[in-house]
Write an enzyme that holds these catalytic residues in place. Structure first.
Site, PDB file in Angstrom:
ATOM      1  N   GLU A 229      36.548  79.153  87.980  1.00 51.14           N
ATOM      2  CA  GLU A 229      36.960  78.107  88.986  1.00 51.14           C
ATOM      3  C   GLU A 229      37.711  76.959  88.560  1.00 51.14           C
ATOM      4  O   GLU A 229      38.827  76.328  89.045  1.00 51.14           O
ATOM      5  CB  GLU A 229      35.741  77.869  89.577  1.00 51.14           C
ATOM      6  CG  GLU A 229      34.863  78.660  90.132  1.00 51.14           C
ATOM      7  CD  GLU A 229      33.710  79.506  89.355  1.00 51.14           C
ATOM      8  OE1 GLU A 229      34.078  79.632  87.824  1.00 51.14           O
ATOM      9  OE2 GLU A 229      32.868  79.978  89.693  1.00 51.14           O
TER      10      GLU A 229
ATOM     11  N   ALA B  61      23.463 108.286  65.343  1.00 49.10           N
ATOM     12  CA  ALA B  61      23.396 108.558  66.638  1.00 49.10           C
ATOM     13  C   ALA B  61      22.033 109.313  67.183  1.00 49.10           C
ATOM     14  O   ALA B  61      21.752 108.798  68.256  1.00 49.10           O
ATOM     15  CB  ALA B  61      24.548 109.648  66.783  1.00 49.10           C
TER      16      ALA B  61
END
Lengths: 373, 373
Positions: B58, B282
């Site tokens: 903004e 993993a």
């Protein structure tokens, strides 16, 4: 430069559709369709071959034409394969077309077989106008297993696998039912329909007791005449209650060597084998270099343990990785439960690309350019 | 029923695009964009946040507006996230918008953080017209890792794997370079850009010596400020010549436990982790249930031997198979050398679907229906 009319092109597409009709069992003969056009290009009749021992497509179309009360005199026959020139289980189509008074014959592919070729020359010698090469690529795709078998003397082999993203075809405890969702399983039954034999190892029979039949989405089996031969290879005894033995349409081969298996099947006029075996059989076929096409159904899921899609087939370093050619990917999705189908060819450039015999390279006509879009 | 104008909807899409600008590093703050519209709906200025310590979107937009010589009085600010209401490294945006004289604020998502929320209420209390919920789904997708981290207190984890159809990530001799084609490798570098840390195990560093940097298609590295933190976990010593140690933007964690690793990264304000480790790491993360998203690059190729994508993570029977949700498949193709990218979510329904906080369910406006096509 050969030019084909719009009516002839449309008729060839219709003949190809007729040839691919699902009521035709895979079998020793090629899939062939025929459409008869009037002098003004209107479709008068259509026919297709329905398997060994039944009328050839041209004879079927002429019969349908006669049944409609039309004469074949002066018409054009549009056929997906060069009309045969030999007396087999049925008479030569070249003679039938001549006798009927057909004025022109348009066909897609030359007949590559020594016994049947020569129909085009015989027709031309008798004064019929003959043009070849229309939609040759589509025709070659449709007749691919047959063309392959004619060229190589053995059946074409399609290997089907269903695996997770991490390449597992079953869990650690060997349970494997429905790794892939219903959409993939239905697609696999369509795949069986294109083959005239399904091959598994005795290990798969003992582990999964598969029926190896073509069934529809409601699990209803297709008619017996459309069912492929069920072939079990390997030396372990198959229990008499095994579902593969449900009817006579099966073959037990104690031989596991892929070349010997394919020779035995070639002797039975099998043109297209679907390999649905486990990792050991898949590895044996991969090692022997006799897998021509791979159809992989990949489930977006992980297992982390369990048998892999294929056992070691001799690749030890990344430079020797076996890459698929002509890869085609499709997402099969039924109700948000997707699977990924990956299709591709294996083998040398020869196998991967020359389903059209070199003498058959289609002419560069506008039709052809369009077909390649 | 909230209705948004066409100009506001177009402005929100532009604000989302600005927020996603590739010059913004992934980092502790959400990606936010802002567009200022005149009373007649013309775009007057645009701004976006460029990472921790820089101006909020903004304030950036108001600064750009002032630089163009326009006044903000009576304008509409269209923002992808509720304007903040707190004094952080920069001042509260709600106050900046009020001070500038903005008449209306349209935003996509409520700020879910305790310290920054309340901007909408403060603006409304001061007489500014406030509307929320425009393009909420797209905004939630854009800010997904940040929203996830705010909600759960740990970084979101994306696991990237590259494997063959039979699930191998390297050949038997551990060679793995270029299992997937260039198109997949470039895509994987785009994936790194979305993350603020890349995690591998010491095993991967020792085996492959990866650089773990973002590089473009000519192998040029991206600017240092865009490079994610390189994290190596595990107890094996990393040689001082390892490429991951090339500059200070790395972290060695002797801890391998996934929860401990994620806690250590959360303490460093890491919101999005890309796990690029081997099968052992993993499996540890899968077993711990902390992999939230999977991005698999599947090469249409076969290896038959070599390490699998993941080691055993505790699934022993097919009923416990780990299925991905929200699956998305794309074929990456560069010059006929394709790879298949499969993206999906892991974890409970909660993780898979509620990236939009429930208080934020977007209104059923025509815009929204359109966005869902």
């Amino acid at each position: 430069m050969t030019a084909f009319s719009i009516a002839e092109t449309a008729a060839m597409h219709r003949a190809l559709d007729a040839a691919a009709s699902p009521d035709v069992p895979a079998g020793p003969n090629p899939r062939v369709g025929c459409v008869i056009l009037s002098r003004t290009g209107d479709v008068l009749a259509e026919g297709h071959h329905r398997g060994a021992g039944t009328a050839h497509a041209e004879v079927d179309a002429l019969k349908n034409l006669a049944a409609s009360g039309f004469s074949a005199r002066g018409t054009t026959a549009v056929v997906t394969l060069e009309p045969c020139n030999h007396q087999g289980r049925t008479g030569p189509c070249s003679q039938a077309l001549l006798d009927a008074g057909v004025a022109k014959v348009v066909y897609a592919l030359d007949d590559p077989t020594a016994q049947a070729r020569g129909g085009a020359a015989a027709l031309a010698a008798a004064g019929v106008r003959v043009q070849r090469g229309l939609c040759a690529e589509q025709a070659a795709r449709l007749m691919r297993p047959w063309l392959f078998a004619v060229r190589t003397g053995r059946p074409m082999v399609t290997w089907k696998l269903a695996a997770t993203l991490d390449g597992r075809i079953a869990a650690a405890d060997a349970t494997s039912r429905w790794i892939t969702p219903p959409a993939a399983r239905h697609d696999a039954h369509r795949l069986r329909r294109d083959c005239d034999a399904i091959v598994v190892g005795t290990g798969t029979v003992l582990a999964d007791d598969p029926a190896l039949t073509i069934r529809d989405e409601t699990d209803e089996p297709a008619p017996a005449r459309l069912q492929p031969l069920r072939v079990v290879v390997g030396s372990r005894p198959v229990p008499p209650t095994a579902r593969v033995l449900a009817d006579d349409n099966h073959l037990l081969l104690s031989e596991r060597d892929p070349h010997a298996v394919l020779n035995a099947l070639a002797a039975r006029e099998i043109r297209h084998v679907l390999l649905e075996g486990g990792p050991t059989l898949a590895a044996a076929f991969l090692r022997a270099g006799v897998i021509d096409e791979v159809v992989a159904y990949i489930a977006p899921a992980l297992l982390g343990a369990g048998p892999a899609a294929t056992a070691d087939f001799g690749v030890s370093t990344i430079a020797d990785i076996l890459r698929l050619g002509q890869v085609h990917v499709e997402v099969l999705d039924a109700g948000g439960d997707p699977a990924i189908r990956v299709t591709g060819d294996l083998g040398g450039t020869d196998r991967a690309t020359t389903t059209v015999p070199s003498s058959m390279t289609p002419p560069t006509t506008p039709q052809h350019a369009e077909e390649n879009h």
